[in-house]
Design an enzyme around this catalytic site. Structure first.
Site, short mmCIF file in Angstrom:
data_model
loop_
_atom_site.label_atom_id
_atom_site.label_comp_id
_atom_site.label_asym_id
_atom_site.label_seq_id
_atom_site.Cartn_x
_atom_site.Cartn_y
_atom_site.Cartn_z
N GLU A 172 0.81 -0.93 -0.10
CA GLU A 172 -0.58 0.38 -0.25
C GLU A 172 0.95 1.43 0.12
O GLU A 172 0.90 1.68 0.73
CB GLU A 172 -0.57 -0.07 0.71
CG GLU A 172 -1.84 -1.09 1.33
CD GLU A 172 -3.25 -0.42 2.66
OE1 GLU A 172 -2.29 0.09 3.51
OE2 GLU A 172 -4.07 -1.62 2.21
N GLU A 369 -6.04 -8.70 1.18
CA GLU A 369 -6.13 -8.39 2.50
C GLU A 369 -7.97 -7.71 2.28
O GLU A 369 -8.09 -7.26 1.23
CB GLU A 369 -5.65 -7.20 3.09
CG GLU A 369 -4.05 -7.29 3.95
CD GLU A 369 -3.57 -6.46 4.38
OE1 GLU A 369 -4.71 -5.53 4.56
OE2 GLU A 369 -2.58 -5.63 4.34
O1 LGS Z 1 -4.56 -3.40 9.30
C1 LGS Z 1 -4.67 -2.92 8.32
C2 LGS Z 1 -4.88 -3.18 7.59
C3 LGS Z 1 -5.97 -2.88 8.67
O2 LGS Z 1 -7.33 -1.37 7.54
C4 LGS Z 1 -3.22 -3.86 7.20
O3 LGS Z 1 -1.70 -3.19 7.67
C5 LGS Z 1 -2.75 -2.45 6.45
O4 LGS Z 1 -1.96 -2.96 5.57
C6 LGS Z 1 -4.67 -1.50 5.22
O5 LGS Z 1 -4.17 -0.56 4.87
N1 LGS Z 1 -5.45 -2.04 6.57
C7 LGS Z 1 -6.57 -1.75 6.28
N2 LGS Z 1 -7.11 -0.60 5.57
C8 LGS Z 1 -8.17 -0.35 5.30
C9 LGS Z 1 -8.51 0.97 4.11
C10 LGS Z 1 -9.98 1.20 4.41
C11 LGS Z 1 -10.17 2.73 4.47
C12 LGS Z 1 -10.75 3.44 3.85
C13 LGS Z 1 -11.11 5.00 3.65
C14 LGS Z 1 -12.46 5.19 3.73
C15 LGS Z 1 -13.38 5.76 3.88
#
Ligand code: LGS
Length: 460
Positions: A172, A369
């Site tokens: 990411e 993921e």
């Molecule tokens: O733990 C992290 C997970 C949890 O949710 C992990 O290390 C990452 O690689 C990853 O970014 N992770 C994650 N991402 C979810 C992002 C969603 C963003 C939504 C924002 C907006 C509406």
């Protein structure tokens, strides 16, 4: 008649060679920070308030000392793949140069034990825990960073490439760039949108050098993991903001990988912040180094609406601050929400996969993921988490539908094996299939673990 109406199992909706897996990352689970060098997340965690509950990298899930127990949990889950990341400060504590005997040996044993159990290791080189010594030199903005990263990747390839076919350079890069350098809510905690745009580009250049280094070291399938998501208009009038967010969230990265460079739209809409003069032909060429697979991390769609009233003074909805130069807008997730406040939308996964396959034709995809945080409680020694089971059921269904749409999807990894350190949210957000007691470190497989085991084994 009756037979054809029978829904069949979730497993049966996927091809036979489809791989079910589970994922973690080094800083979030390992602990034992005294046996490695300092990472940017160790430093960031010391800033009061940076991590909501004051968590640090210790003990995390004490995985370094409990690796056998965690391997048994993976084994009993019956999955075919385990995605983990190597801690750069553990493997190569100086950031460059010498590989640490003990650090590298830990991952040797992990990989060998996975293979003995018939579990394919998927290795991520960089899941955000940069050695602090490299950050002190300028981090991803330093002109030598692509070389340092390539050397690190080469060492990983030499050490593990005989046993690990699939390695990803970065996890990411969007998050490293925009949460680390624009919003400042991730390490290194910088608030500078111009730098965020430059870091995004430089990460992709470094990744391209990493892909080349992994290939040179004999890794058969080098790839990268991106957080991509479908971006929807929630209210008329938000179309411009939607397009802008889509470009900075998705196409900036897929365009660079596909050799399309940085589009005029991205350049035009961000030119109030940066003139992109740091972009070079060599850099663009490196960023487009062919990958042999792409990991997609998907949790929720992004729904874009008009600015909230309170934000009209600045003209930018607070939630869109992470997208530099975004037209006035706000993010408007619709319920039901997870405890992170994220919308649950399996169709968003299907759409994201279809859009990604169109952006990068012919590149095999994995969902690296997918999962949800809920407020789990231990009752009589068990954790009953029906919301997570329903989230997983919906998203597995969407992944299967994406395959029937023609997406070359090869595998799916649930996030996460363990309740772990959720970055700035500390221990307050739990994504695990396995509960981890914050003090005793006791592991309790949740109902969702048993559900997913049934899926992986074809019993559901
Ligand atoms: O733990 C992290 C997970 C949890 O949710 C992990 O290390 C990452 O690689 C990853 O970014 N992770 C994650 N991402 C979810 C992002 C969603 C963003 C939504 C924002 C907006 C509406």
């Amino acid at each position: 008649m009756v037979a054809s109406e029978s829904p069949g199992t979730i497993r049966e909706s996927f091809p036979d060679d489809f791989v079910f897996g589970v994922a973690t990352s080094s800083w979030q689970i390992e602990g034992s920070s005294s046996t490695r060098s300092e990472s940017i997340w160790d430093r960031f965690a010391k800033i009061p308030g940076a991590i909501v509950d004051g968590s640090t990298g210790d003990p995390a899930c004490d995985h370094l000392n409990r690796v056998d127990e965690d391997l048994a949990l993976i084994s009993e889950l019956g999955v075919g793949a385990y995605r983990f990341s190597v801690s750069w400060p553990r493997f190569m504590p100086g950031g460059t140069g010498t590989v640490a005997h003990s650090g590298a040996g830990f991952y040797d044993r992990l990989i060998d034990s996975l293979l003995e159990r018939g579990v394919q290791p998927l290795l991520t080189a960089y899941h955000w825990d940069l050695p602090q010594s490299l950050q002190d030199e300028g981090g991803w903005l330093h002109p030598d960073m692509p070389r340092w990263f390539a050397d690190y990747c080469h060492a990983l390839g030499e050490r593990y490439g005989d046993r690990v076919s699939h390695m990803a350079t970065l996890n990411e890069p969007w998050v490293s760039a925009f949460l680390g350098y624009a919003a400042g809510i991730h390490a290194p905690g910088v608030v500078n949108s111009t730098q965020a745009l430059e870091v995004a580009y430089r990460l992709m250049v470094a990744s391209g050098h990493g892909i080349g280094a992994l290939t040179d070291a004999g890794v058969s399938n080098p790839g990268i993991v991106l957080n991509l998501t479908t971006v929807r208009v929630d209210q008329p009038g938000a179309e411009k903001a939607r397009d802008h967010i889509d470009r900075l969230q998705n196409t900036l990265f897929t365009d660079l990988l596909a050799g399309r460079g940085i589009s005029d739209e991205v350049r035009d809409t961000t030119d109030i912040l940066t003139d992109w003069s740091f972009v070079t032909d060599e850099g663009l060429e490196a960023a487009a180094t062919p990958i042999s697979w792409l990991g997609v991390n998907y949790y929720t769609p992004i729904r874009v609406g008009l600015p909230r009233d309170t934000d009209q003074a600045t003209g930018v909805g607070q939630d869109t601050v992470v997208y530099p130069a975004c037209p006035p807008a706000s993010l408007r997730p619709r319920g039901p929400l997870t405890t992170m406040g994220w919308e649950v939308d399996p169709q968003g996964l299907r759409d994201t996969l279809v859009e990604t396959a169109a952006a990068l034709p012919g590149v095999p995809l994995w969902v690296t993921e997918n999962g949800a945080a809920y407020a789990d409680r231990v009752i009589d020694g068990d954790v009953y988490d029906p919301d997570r089971i329903s989230y997983l059921t919906g998203h597995l269904g969407a992944a299967a539908e994406a395959i029937s749409d023609g997406v070359p999807l090869q595998g799916y990894c649930a996030w996460s094996l363990l309740d772990n350190l959720e970055w700035a949210e500390g221990r307050t957000q739990t994504f695990g299939l396995v509960y981890v007691h914050p003090e005793s470190m006791e592991r309790i497989p949740k109902a969702s673990y048993h559900f997913y085991a049934d899926v992986a084994k074809g019993e559901r």
